[in-house]
Design a protein around this motif. Structure first.
Motif, short mmCIF file in Angstrom:
data_model
loop_
_atom_site.label_atom_id
_atom_site.label_comp_id
_atom_site.label_asym_id
_atom_site.label_seq_id
_atom_site.Cartn_x
_atom_site.Cartn_y
_atom_site.Cartn_z
N ARG A 47 0.67 -1.27 -0.16
CA ARG A 47 0.05 0.07 -0.01
C ARG A 47 0.95 1.11 0.07
NH1 ARG A 47 -5.61 -0.23 1.27
NH2 ARG A 47 -6.08 -2.51 1.49
N ARG A 51 0.28 4.30 -2.51
CA ARG A 51 0.02 5.84 -2.17
C ARG A 51 1.35 6.62 -2.45
NH1 ARG A 51 0.60 4.73 3.22
NH2 ARG A 51 -1.27 3.69 3.23
N GLN A 55 0.14 9.98 -4.79
CA GLN A 55 0.76 11.14 -4.31
C GLN A 55 1.28 11.77 -5.66
OE1 GLN A 55 0.17 12.66 -1.13
NE2 GLN A 55 0.65 14.37 -2.21
N GLU A 79 -8.83 2.79 -2.16
CA GLU A 79 -8.82 2.90 -0.80
C GLU A 79 -7.72 4.22 -0.54
OE1 GLU A 79 -8.45 -0.54 1.12
OE2 GLU A 79 -10.63 -1.21 0.63
N GLU A 80 -6.59 3.93 -1.00
CA GLU A 80 -5.52 4.81 -1.03
C GLU A 80 -5.76 6.29 -1.54
OE1 GLU A 80 -3.14 4.30 1.20
OE2 GLU A 80 -4.12 2.14 1.50
N HIS A 82 -8.59 7.60 -1.70
CA HIS A 82 -9.64 8.05 -0.74
C HIS A 82 -8.73 8.81 0.24
CE1 HIS A 82 -12.77 8.37 2.17
NE2 HIS A 82 -13.68 8.78 1.48
N LYS A 83 -7.85 8.03 0.78
CA LYS A 83 -7.21 8.39 2.00
C LYS A 83 -6.56 9.76 1.80
CE LYS A 83 -6.50 3.99 4.24
NZ LYS A 83 -5.56 2.94 4.36
N LEU A 84 -6.14 9.93 0.20
CA LEU A 84 -5.29 10.97 -0.10
C LEU A 84 -5.96 12.07 -0.41
CD1 LEU A 84 -2.56 9.24 -2.29
CD2 LEU A 84 -2.14 10.65 -0.02
N TYR A 111 -15.95 -0.42 0.58
CA TYR A 111 -16.14 0.93 0.53
C TYR A 111 -17.04 1.30 -0.29
CZ TYR A 111 -12.22 2.61 3.38
OH TYR A 111 -11.37 2.77 4.61
#
Length: 126
Positions: A47, A51, A55, A79-80, A82-84, A111
């Motif tokens: 992950r 990520r 980025q 998911e990653e 969304h986290k960013l 999700y």
């Protein structure tokens, strides 16, 4: 739709790569520039790598992304993202193929449809 700058995400399998190449060609002939693209392995579990590559897209200040990927890593990618803060929020659009949008991926993903805000910003192309 007025987009001239987009980002791209694809997995390194032949199916996704061929889809991405076709979209790149069509985009270019329409005056759309895929300014930054990232490739991810078909079988991924790291992950942090995902990520880090996502980025890169975020750092380019891009708001529209085309994704061509096999189902296996999609949940990790989304998911990653969304986290960013670049997926499932206003201001960002992810364009997928019909296979991603309609293969029950979102109904089986943790999700998925039980969290409608996550599926905001997804558009399917044929």
């Amino acid at each position: 739709m007025g987009w001239s700058r987009v980002g791209g995400v694809y997995t390194t399998d032949s199916f996704a790569l061929n889809q991405f190449k076709a979209v790149r060609t069509a985009a270019s002939s329409s005056g759309v520039n895929i300014e930054h693209e990232i490739s991810l392995p078909k079988e991924m579990s790291d992950r942090e790598e995902v990520r880090s590559k996502l980025q890169e897209l975020k750092d380019q200040k891009l708001k529209v992304f085309f994704i061509a990927a096999v189902t296996t890593p999609l949940h990790i990618i989304f998911e990653e993202a969304h986290k960013l803060g670049i997926f499932g929020v206003d201001g960002y659009l992810w364009i997928t193929t019909q296979g991603i949008a309609f293969n029950n991926f979102f109904s089986t993903w943790d999700y998925g449809l039980e969290h409608p805000e996550i599926t905001t910003g997804i558009m399917r192309i044929n």
